[in-house]
Design an enzyme around this catalytic site. Sequence first.
Site, PDB file in Angstrom:
ATOM      1  N   ASP A  40      23.640 -62.821 -77.973  1.00 34.51           N
ATOM      2  CA  ASP A  40      22.512 -61.957 -77.618  1.00 34.51           C
ATOM      3  C   ASP A  40      22.422 -61.898 -76.102  1.00 34.51           C
ATOM      4  O   ASP A  40      23.176 -62.574 -75.391  1.00 34.51           O
ATOM      5  CB  ASP A  40      21.201 -62.488 -78.238  1.00 34.51           C
ATOM      6  N   ASP A  61      26.217 -58.864 -73.869  1.00 36.21           N
ATOM      7  CA  ASP A  61      25.680 -57.502 -73.921  1.00 36.21           C
ATOM      8  C   ASP A  61      26.740 -56.704 -74.686  1.00 36.21           C
ATOM      9  O   ASP A  61      27.859 -56.518 -74.193  1.00 36.21           O
ATOM     10  CB  ASP A  61      25.483 -56.960 -72.502  1.00 36.21           C
ATOM     11  N   VAL A  62      26.397 -56.240 -75.883  1.00 35.37           N
ATOM     12  CA  VAL A  62      27.413 -55.620 -76.747  1.00 35.37           C
ATOM     13  C   VAL A  62      27.961 -54.310 -76.187  1.00 35.37           C
ATOM     14  O   VAL A  62      28.967 -53.800 -76.692  1.00 35.37           O
ATOM     15  CB  VAL A  62      26.887 -55.378 -78.193  1.00 35.37           C
ATOM     16  N   ASN A  88      25.111 -56.692 -85.426  1.00 36.41           N
ATOM     17  CA  ASN A  88      23.716 -56.475 -85.803  1.00 36.41           C
ATOM     18  C   ASN A  88      22.832 -56.089 -84.622  1.00 36.41           C
ATOM     19  O   ASN A  88      21.713 -55.630 -84.822  1.00 36.41           O
ATOM     20  CB  ASN A  88      23.248 -57.794 -86.455  1.00 36.41           C
ATOM     21  N   TYR A 152      19.037 -42.905 -82.324  1.00 35.29           N
ATOM     22  CA  TYR A 152      19.146 -43.936 -83.371  1.00 35.29           C
ATOM     23  C   TYR A 152      19.800 -43.358 -84.624  1.00 35.29           C
ATOM     24  O   TYR A 152      20.700 -43.966 -85.213  1.00 35.29           O
ATOM     25  CB  TYR A 152      17.744 -44.459 -83.687  1.00 35.29           C
ATOM     26  N   LYS A 156      23.366 -44.693 -85.923  1.00 33.97           N
ATOM     27  CA  LYS A 156      23.454 -45.391 -87.209  1.00 33.97           C
ATOM     28  C   LYS A 156      24.313 -44.604 -88.200  1.00 33.97           C
ATOM     29  O   LYS A 156      25.044 -45.187 -88.989  1.00 33.97           O
ATOM     30  CB  LYS A 156      22.055 -45.654 -87.771  1.00 33.97           C
ATOM     31  N   ALA A 185      11.551 -52.849 -91.569  1.00 34.39           N
ATOM     32  CA  ALA A 185      11.422 -54.282 -91.851  1.00 34.39           C
ATOM     33  C   ALA A 185      10.591 -54.935 -90.751  1.00 34.39           C
ATOM     34  O   ALA A 185      10.537 -54.448 -89.615  1.00 34.39           O
ATOM     35  CB  ALA A 185      12.798 -54.933 -91.917  1.00 34.39           C
ATOM     36  N   THR A 187      10.174 -56.845 -88.080  1.00 32.50           N
ATOM     37  CA  THR A 187      10.744 -57.520 -86.910  1.00 32.50           C
ATOM     38  C   THR A 187      10.165 -56.838 -85.664  1.00 32.50           C
ATOM     39  O   THR A 187       9.471 -55.824 -85.764  1.00 32.50           O
ATOM     40  CB  THR A 187      12.286 -57.388 -86.852  1.00 32.50           C
TER      41      THR A 187
HETATM   42  N1  LIG Z   1      13.577 -53.900 -88.378  1.00 33.51           N
HETATM   43  C1  LIG Z   1      13.840 -52.708 -88.903  1.00 33.51           C
HETATM   44  O1  LIG Z   1      12.925 -51.982 -89.362  1.00 33.51           O
HETATM   45  C2  LIG Z   1      15.270 -52.256 -89.003  1.00 33.51           C
HETATM   46  C3  LIG Z   1      15.604 -51.333 -90.023  1.00 33.51           C
HETATM   47  C4  LIG Z   1      16.920 -50.903 -90.123  1.00 33.51           C
HETATM   48  C5  LIG Z   1      17.883 -51.379 -89.249  1.00 33.51           C
HETATM   49  N2  LIG Z   1      17.525 -52.265 -88.269  1.00 33.51           N
HETATM   50  C6  LIG Z   1      18.598 -52.744 -87.383  1.00 33.51           C
HETATM   51  O2  LIG Z   1      18.712 -54.142 -87.539  1.00 33.51           O
HETATM   52  C7  LIG Z   1      19.327 -54.703 -86.377  1.00 33.51           C
HETATM   53  C8  LIG Z   1      18.553 -55.938 -85.959  1.00 33.51           C
HETATM   54  O3  LIG Z   1      17.256 -55.536 -85.536  1.00 33.51           O
HETATM   55  P1  LIG Z   1      15.941 -56.390 -85.800  1.00 33.51           P
HETATM   56  O4  LIG Z   1      15.141 -55.648 -86.781  1.00 33.51           O
HETATM   57  O5  LIG Z   1      16.291 -57.811 -86.055  1.00 33.51           O
HETATM   58  O6  LIG Z   1      15.206 -56.170 -84.390  1.00 33.51           O
HETATM   59  P2  LIG Z   1      15.016 -57.171 -83.169  1.00 33.51           P
HETATM   60  O7  LIG Z   1      14.516 -56.316 -82.072  1.00 33.51           O
HETATM   61  O8  LIG Z   1      14.204 -58.335 -83.602  1.00 33.51           O
HETATM   62  O9  LIG Z   1      16.499 -57.691 -82.872  1.00 33.51           O
HETATM   63  C9  LIG Z   1      17.439 -56.948 -82.159  1.00 33.51           C
HETATM   64  C10 LIG Z   1      18.242 -57.903 -81.289  1.00 33.51           C
HETATM   65  O10 LIG Z   1      19.295 -57.179 -80.642  1.00 33.51           O
HETATM   66  C11 LIG Z   1      19.372 -57.678 -79.329  1.00 33.51           C
HETATM   67  N3  LIG Z   1      20.005 -56.705 -78.432  1.00 33.51           N
HETATM   68  C12 LIG Z   1      19.487 -55.525 -77.990  1.00 33.51           C
HETATM   69  N4  LIG Z   1      20.362 -54.942 -77.159  1.00 33.51           N
HETATM   70  C13 LIG Z   1      21.442 -55.757 -77.081  1.00 33.51           C
HETATM   71  C14 LIG Z   1      22.671 -55.683 -76.377  1.00 33.51           C
HETATM   72  N5  LIG Z   1      22.958 -54.660 -75.553  1.00 33.51           N
HETATM   73  N6  LIG Z   1      23.545 -56.696 -76.532  1.00 33.51           N
HETATM   74  C15 LIG Z   1      23.258 -57.743 -77.331  1.00 33.51           C
HETATM   75  N7  LIG Z   1      22.123 -57.864 -78.026  1.00 33.51           N
HETATM   76  C16 LIG Z   1      21.221 -56.880 -77.884  1.00 33.51           C
HETATM   77  C17 LIG Z   1      17.937 -57.961 -78.924  1.00 33.51           C
HETATM   78  O11 LIG Z   1      17.872 -58.854 -77.811  1.00 33.51           O
HETATM   79  C18 LIG Z   1      17.391 -58.547 -80.203  1.00 33.51           C
HETATM   80  O12 LIG Z   1      17.528 -59.958 -80.252  1.00 33.51           O
HETATM   81  C19 LIG Z   1      19.338 -53.577 -85.342  1.00 33.51           C
HETATM   82  O13 LIG Z   1      20.636 -53.028 -85.296  1.00 33.51           O
HETATM   83  C20 LIG Z   1      18.355 -52.574 -85.897  1.00 33.51           C
HETATM   84  O14 LIG Z   1      18.625 -51.260 -85.461  1.00 33.51           O
HETATM   85  C21 LIG Z   1      16.245 -52.722 -88.138  1.00 33.51           C
END
Ligand SMILES: NC(=O)c1ccc[n+]([C@@H]2O[C@H](COP(=O)([O-])OP(=O)(O)OC[C@H]3O[C@@H](n4cnc5c(N)ncnc54)[C@H](O)[C@@H]3O)[C@@H](O)[C@H]2O)c1
Length: 266
Positions: A40, A61-62, A88, A152, A156, A185, A187
């Site tokens: 992360d 940083d991805v 993720n 987004y 996606k 979800a 988060t």
């Molecule tokens: N929570 C939802 O409603 C939901 C629904 C569908 C998909 N998602 C996807 O699930 C995945 C995880 O999200 P989450 O819900 O846990 O949210 P979150 O914001 O809690 O976690 C996302 C994480 O990605 C990290 N991140 C952001 N940019 C980054 C980068 N450039 N390099 C490395 N890390 C980076 C952040 O620091 C964070 O820890 C994401 O891809 C999100 O798009 C989330």
Amino acid sequence: MSVTAPAAGSVALITGGSGGFGRALAGLLRERDVTVVLADLDRESNRQAASDLGAYFVALDVTDRAANAAAVAQVEAEHGRLDAAFLNAGIAGRSRDALDVDEFLRVVDVDLFGVVYGTEAALPALRRAGGGSIVVTASLAGLAPMATDPGYSVAKSGAVAFVRVMAPRLVGEQITISAICPGFADTAIIDPLRAEFDAAGFPVLTAGEVAEAMAAAWMGAEPGAAYVVQPGVGAVPYAFKGVPAARTATGETVAVPDALRPPSMR
Ligand SMILES: NC(=O)c1ccc[n+]([C@@H]2O[C@H](COP(=O)([O-])OP(=O)(O)OC[C@H]3O[C@@H](n4cnc5c(N)ncnc54)[C@H](O)[C@@H]3O)[C@@H](O)[C@H]2O)c1
């Protein structure tokens, strides 16, 4: 999905690992004695999240292609192997403009190119391990575009397409790539919308429900499948409709030439 337990000594890397899904997944995998590395952004709170879970941390940083390779190299150097890469990391757009191209590009950079670079980095290590899994966290927005967030939705959708195109290219190497497509979800990513969900009585998933689907995909996903995860539904493979086949002048359908199929599908 028919799911088996990860083998003892397995090593998993989770990008965006310090976020909601990443932490929930890390907790599940630690209970199954998997060595977990959270990747992360380089922040103390992200390192702390890993240490609280008995997981390792690598700053990543991805969007930095070379840094993805370096992170995987670090995992192999420190833990001997890589069996699963959970790609993720993700961000959402916030702009209310009809089209904010700067934001669009930022989101695509993380949510789509982060997946491509992560796959490129993980593949050689998975091959050295004799096979393994890549599980991409896409979104329901990758199957049904979300009008509030063009970047987004495109990122996606692209991630789902990437999984589908890569899967048949990798099956011969015992490497499975699949996507998880959760609905909303609980988060941090939905914080700006949380009050509206609450007011509407709209059910959101727990991070644990999504993490269960991610863990199951590691051991049991169909290559190229995209698993929808919705409250009250669980994880179900999305049924892609396909497109009409081409027809000859006399009306017979024809298959695409073999040269357009990966060797594993000929
Ligand atoms: N929570 C939802 O409603 C939901 C629904 C569908 C998909 N998602 C996807 O699930 C995945 C995880 O999200 P989450 O819900 O846990 O949210 P979150 O914001 O809690 O976690 C996302 C994480 O990605 C990290 N991140 C952001 N940019 C980054 C980068 N450039 N390099 C490395 N890390 C980076 C952040 O620091 C964070 O820890 C994401 O891809 C999100 O798009 C989330």
